[in-house]
Design an enzyme around this catalytic site. Structure first.
Site, short mmCIF file in Angstrom:
data_model
loop_
_atom_site.label_atom_id
_atom_site.label_comp_id
_atom_site.label_asym_id
_atom_site.label_seq_id
_atom_site.Cartn_x
_atom_site.Cartn_y
_atom_site.Cartn_z
N CYS A 66 15.62 -6.57 2.12
CA CYS A 66 14.91 -7.79 1.67
C CYS A 66 15.72 -8.61 0.67
CB CYS A 66 13.57 -7.42 1.05
SG CYS A 66 12.53 -6.54 2.21
N HIS A 109 11.13 -13.91 -2.07
CA HIS A 109 11.17 -13.23 -0.77
C HIS A 109 9.74 -13.04 -0.30
CE1 HIS A 109 11.35 -10.23 2.25
NE2 HIS A 109 10.88 -9.28 1.47
N ASN A 129 6.93 -11.28 7.20
CA ASN A 129 8.07 -10.91 6.35
C ASN A 129 9.31 -10.82 7.24
OD1 ASN A 129 10.01 -9.46 4.91
ND2 ASN A 129 8.54 -8.07 3.97
O1 UT7 Z 1 9.61 -6.65 2.06
C1 UT7 Z 1 9.70 -5.27 2.01
C2 UT7 Z 1 9.00 -4.75 0.86
N1 UT7 Z 1 7.66 -4.38 1.26
C3 UT7 Z 1 6.64 -4.73 0.52
O2 UT7 Z 1 6.79 -5.41 -0.45
C4 UT7 Z 1 5.29 -4.20 0.93
C5 UT7 Z 1 4.47 -3.89 -0.27
N2 UT7 Z 1 3.17 -3.26 0.08
C6 UT7 Z 1 2.21 -3.96 0.71
O3 UT7 Z 1 2.37 -5.12 1.02
C7 UT7 Z 1 0.90 -3.27 0.95
O4 UT7 Z 1 0.95 -1.99 0.39
C8 UT7 Z 1 0.54 -3.16 2.46
C9 UT7 Z 1 0.15 -4.53 2.98
C10 UT7 Z 1 1.69 -2.59 3.26
C11 UT7 Z 1 -0.67 -2.24 2.65
O5 UT7 Z 1 -1.75 -2.72 1.88
P1 UT7 Z 1 -2.55 -1.73 0.91
O6 UT7 Z 1 -3.65 -2.50 0.36
O7 UT7 Z 1 -1.56 -1.12 -0.03
O8 UT7 Z 1 -3.12 -0.66 1.93
P2 UT7 Z 1 -2.89 0.91 2.02
O9 UT7 Z 1 -1.53 1.21 2.54
O10 UT7 Z 1 -3.29 1.54 0.73
O11 UT7 Z 1 -3.93 1.31 3.14
C12 UT7 Z 1 -5.34 1.11 2.94
C13 UT7 Z 1 -6.06 1.47 4.23
C14 UT7 Z 1 -5.67 2.83 4.81
O12 UT7 Z 1 -6.83 3.41 5.38
P3 UT7 Z 1 -7.67 4.52 4.56
O13 UT7 Z 1 -6.70 5.65 4.31
O14 UT7 Z 1 -8.13 3.85 3.31
O15 UT7 Z 1 -8.77 4.85 5.53
C15 UT7 Z 1 -4.71 2.48 5.91
O16 UT7 Z 1 -4.69 3.46 6.93
O17 UT7 Z 1 -5.75 0.52 5.27
C16 UT7 Z 1 -5.30 1.20 6.44
N3 UT7 Z 1 -4.34 0.35 7.11
C17 UT7 Z 1 -4.69 -0.59 8.01
N4 UT7 Z 1 -5.89 -0.96 8.50
C18 UT7 Z 1 -5.91 -1.97 9.40
C19 UT7 Z 1 -3.00 0.32 6.96
N5 UT7 Z 1 -2.47 -0.64 7.74
C20 UT7 Z 1 -3.49 -1.21 8.40
C21 UT7 Z 1 -3.58 -2.27 9.35
N6 UT7 Z 1 -4.81 -2.61 9.81
N7 UT7 Z 1 -2.50 -2.93 9.78
#
Ligand code: UT7
Length: 349
Positions: free
Chosen positions: A114, A276, A306
C-alpha cells in the site's frame, strides 16, 4: 540542488464495474456490510486475459507522459510499485520498458504494497535531486482480481480490493518552493505476517511447524507450491483486519504530521490530503484527528475499492482533474499497509 516536481500524471481503471451486490453471487456478504465497514460501493476488475498489471500501467503512463510533454524515449528511469506483478519474476518495470519501447534504461521494482507508490516516489525524488536523472516514470499498478479468494472464506479481504493503475512523470524544477518538499519512510516488520500473502515463498512454512514437519525429502518440489496450499486457501492474501485498522489510524496521522513539521507547517496549512484508500473509515478517522475539513481530503474508495500501490496516484490524478488540486497548493500523500510500512510525501503542486 533542484527539487523534483510531478510534471505529468495519469490513471487507468478497467471498464468492468463490480458492485457489492455482484459479489454476493460468490460469497456470503452484503452491500450493507461492505458500505458500513469500508465505504466501498463498487470496484473495477481488469479483463481476465487482455489486461494485466503492466498493460494498465502503460495506459496510465501514456497520460502522464502526454501531460509532461515527454516521449517514452526521453524517460531515464522507471520505478514500478506493485504487489500483483504479471510474473513472479522478472518484475513489471522491464515489461513496461518493453511495452513502451523505451531505451535500455534502469527499471526498479518496489515491493511495499500500500505504501509502494510513496516509497517509489521517494526513490525517484532522490535520483532527481542528485542530478542523475531528469525524467523518471513512477508507477503504481495492481490487478488484484486475479488473486483473491472469492469464497466466503476470503470475504474479509476480497471485498476490499480493486484493480487500476496510476503514474507520474517526475522532473527537476528550479522554481523556489515548488515540487516535492520532503518524503518520510517507515517500517516495522514485527507484524509482517498479519497482512501478507505467504505463498509461494521460501519461508518453507517455518511459521507453521506442523506443516513443515509433514514434508519429507521426497516432497522437496512441493514446498514452493503444493496441492495442500491450494486446497487450504493458503495461496491467497491473509489479513487480520482489526489489527491493521488499529495500527493504521495511529501511523497515518503520525507520518502526515512528521512531513508537515519537517517543513515548519501544520495540518491547517494543507490544501489537500491524499490518503491511501484503505478504508473510508480510516480516512475519516485521520481527517478528524488532524482537524481537516471535507474539502481538504480526497477519497474515492467508494468507486474503486482499495487499489494498493495504485490508490495514491489514482486519487491524486482524480483530484487534479476535478480541480481540487491547483497550482501552488500544498498536498500531502500518505500511505500505510502490509509490512507494516508507511510513508508520506509533502509537495507544493
Ligand atoms: O490497504 C491495506 C491495509 N488494510 C487495511 O487498512 C484494512 C484495515 N481493516 C479494515 O478495513 C477492517 O478491519 C475490515 C473492513 C477488513 C473488516 O472490518 P471489521 O469491522 O474490522 O470486521 P471484522 O474483521 O472484525 O469482522 C466482523 C464480522 C465477522 O463476523 P463475526 O465473527 O462477528 O460473526 C466477520 O466474519 O464480519 C464478518 N465479515 C463479513 N461479513 C460480511 C468479514 N468480512 C465480511 C464480509 N461480509 N465481506
Amino acid at each position: 540542488m533542484p527539487r523534483s516536481r510531478i510534471a505529468g500524471i495519469g490513471m487507468y481503471v478497467p471498464e468492468n464495474v463490480v458492485t457489492n451486490q455482484d459479489l454476493t453471487q460468490w460469497m456470503e456478504t452484503s452491500d450493507e456490510w461492505i458500505q458500513e465497514r469500508t465505504g466501498i460501493r463498487e470496484r473495477r476488475y481488469a479483463h481476465r486475459t487482455e489486461e494485466t498489471t503492466t498493460t494498465m500501467a502503460v495506459e496510465a503512463a501514456r497520460q502522464a507522459m502526454d501531460m509532461a510533454g515527454t516521449t517514452p524515449q526521453e524517460i531515464d528511469f522507471i520505478v514500478f510499485a506493485t504487489l500483483s506483478p504479471d510474473y513472479y519474476f522478472p518484475g513489471c518495470g522491464v515489461l513496461l520498458q518493453r511495452a513502451m519501447k523505451m531505451r535500455e534504461i534502469g527499471a526498479l521494482d518496489v515491493r511495499n504494497q500500500c505504501s509502494g507508490f510513496v516509497y517509489a516516489l521517494s526513490v525517484a525524488d532522490q535520483f532527481i535531486r542528485s542530478g542523475m536523472y531528469r525524467n523518471i516514470l513512477v508507477v503504481g499498478s495492481e490487478k488484484h482480481s486475479f488473486g483473491l479468494d472469492f469464497t466466503t472464506r476470503g470475504r474479509n479481504v476480497s471485498v476490499i480490493f480493486g484493480d487500476g493503475a496510476g503514474a507520474v512523470v517526475l522532473q527537476p524544477t528550479e522554481e523556489p518552493g515548488r515540487g516535492i518538499l520532503s518524503t518520510h519512510l517507515h517500517s516495522d516488520g514485527e507484524s509482517a505476517e498479519i497482512l501478507a500473502m505467504y505463498n509461494p515463498g521460501t519461508h518453507a512454512n517455518h511459521w507453521k511447524e506442523e506443516a513443515y514437519a509433514a514434508f519429507d525429502e521426497a516432497d522437496i518440489g512441493q514446498m514452493f507450491f503444493s496441492h495442500a496450499m491450494i486446497d487450504q486457501g493458503q495461496i491467497y492474501p491473509f489479513m487480520d483486519g482489526p489489527a491493521v485498522f488499529k495500527k493504521a489510524v495511529v501511523k497515518f496521522p503520525e507520518v502526515i504530521l512528521e512531513a508537515l513539521h519537517a517543513n515548519g507547517l501544520q495540518a491547517s496549512d494543507l490544501d489537500m490530503l491524499i490518503p491511501h484508500q484503505a478504508n473510508l473509515r480510516i480516512s475519516q478517522f485521520v481527517q478528524q484527528r488532524l482537524g481537516l475539513r471535507d474539502d481538504q481530503v480526497h477519497n474515492n474508495i467508494q468507486s474503486y475499492g482499495n487499489t494498493t500501490a495504485a490508490s495514491v496516484p489514482i486519487a491524486l490524478c482524480e483530484a487534479v482533474r476535478l480541480g481540487k488540486v491547483k497550482e501552488g497548493n500544498l498536498v500531502c500523500l500518505a500511505a500505510f499497509g502490509s509490512g507494516f510500512t508507511w510513508a508520506s510525501a509533502l509537495l507544493r503542486w
